[in-house]
Design a protein around this motif. Structure first.
Motif, short mmCIF file in Angstrom:
data_model
loop_
_atom_site.label_atom_id
_atom_site.label_comp_id
_atom_site.label_asym_id
_atom_site.label_seq_id
_atom_site.Cartn_x
_atom_site.Cartn_y
_atom_site.Cartn_z
N GLU A 74 0.84 -1.20 0.00
CA GLU A 74 0.00 0.00 0.00
C GLU A 74 0.87 1.26 0.00
O GLU A 74 0.59 2.22 -0.72
N ASN A 75 1.94 1.25 0.79
CA ASN A 75 2.85 2.39 0.85
C ASN A 75 3.50 2.63 -0.51
O ASN A 75 3.61 3.78 -0.97
N LYS A 76 3.90 1.56 -1.17
CA LYS A 76 4.50 1.67 -2.51
C LYS A 76 3.52 2.31 -3.48
O LYS A 76 3.89 3.20 -4.25
N LYS A 80 3.75 6.06 -5.35
CA LYS A 80 3.63 6.20 -6.80
C LYS A 80 2.58 7.25 -7.14
O LYS A 80 2.81 8.13 -7.98
N GLU A 81 1.41 7.17 -6.49
CA GLU A 81 0.34 8.14 -6.73
C GLU A 81 0.79 9.54 -6.34
O GLU A 81 0.48 10.51 -7.04
N ASN A 82 1.52 9.66 -5.23
CA ASN A 82 2.00 10.96 -4.77
C ASN A 82 2.95 11.57 -5.80
O ASN A 82 2.89 12.78 -6.07
N THR A 83 3.81 10.75 -6.37
CA THR A 83 4.74 11.24 -7.39
C THR A 83 3.98 11.75 -8.61
O THR A 83 4.28 12.82 -9.15
N GLU A 84 2.96 10.99 -9.04
CA GLU A 84 2.16 11.41 -10.18
C GLU A 84 1.42 12.71 -9.90
O GLU A 84 1.38 13.61 -10.75
N ILE A 85 0.86 12.84 -8.71
CA ILE A 85 0.15 14.07 -8.34
C ILE A 85 1.11 15.25 -8.30
O ILE A 85 0.78 16.36 -8.74
#
Length: 105
Positions: A74-76, A80-85
């Protein structure tokens, strides 16, 4: 060819392991008595010893290890989502800067 694979419930496996560990009988002897393949019983005994050693050393039990694996995955995904945002935010900032420059000409 091989026959149908038997499955054993947890209480049976735990009982078989206890017989090996508490009576001092060999895994082969207990396996013959119970009608279980010797390798299967040896695997159960090995896993029980590994679990006992980990718990004695203050390690994680099986459910805690599973939760840790789930949380790491889940952290991974969240990273990934945080980087995209973050990348989307940067693009929007640049767009606003260009829009403001265009509007002030």
């Amino acid at each position: 060819m091989g026959g149908k694979r038997r499955s054993y419930d947890a209480p049976f496996r735990e009982g078989a392991v206890r017989i090996v560990l508490e009576t001092g009988k060999s895994a082969a002897e207990v396996a013959r008595d119970l009608g279980v393949h010797e390798g299967t019983l040896q695997t159960w005994v090995h896993r029980a010893k590994v679990r006992a050693d980990a718990e004695a050393a203050g390690g994680l039990n099986e459910s805690e290890r599973e939760e840790l694996r789930r949380l790491r995955e889940e952290n991974k995904q969240l990273r990934k989502e945080n980087t995209e945002i973050g990348m989307e935010r940067d693009v929007l900032k640049r767009s606003v800067v260009l829009w403001v420059k265009e509007a002030t000409k």
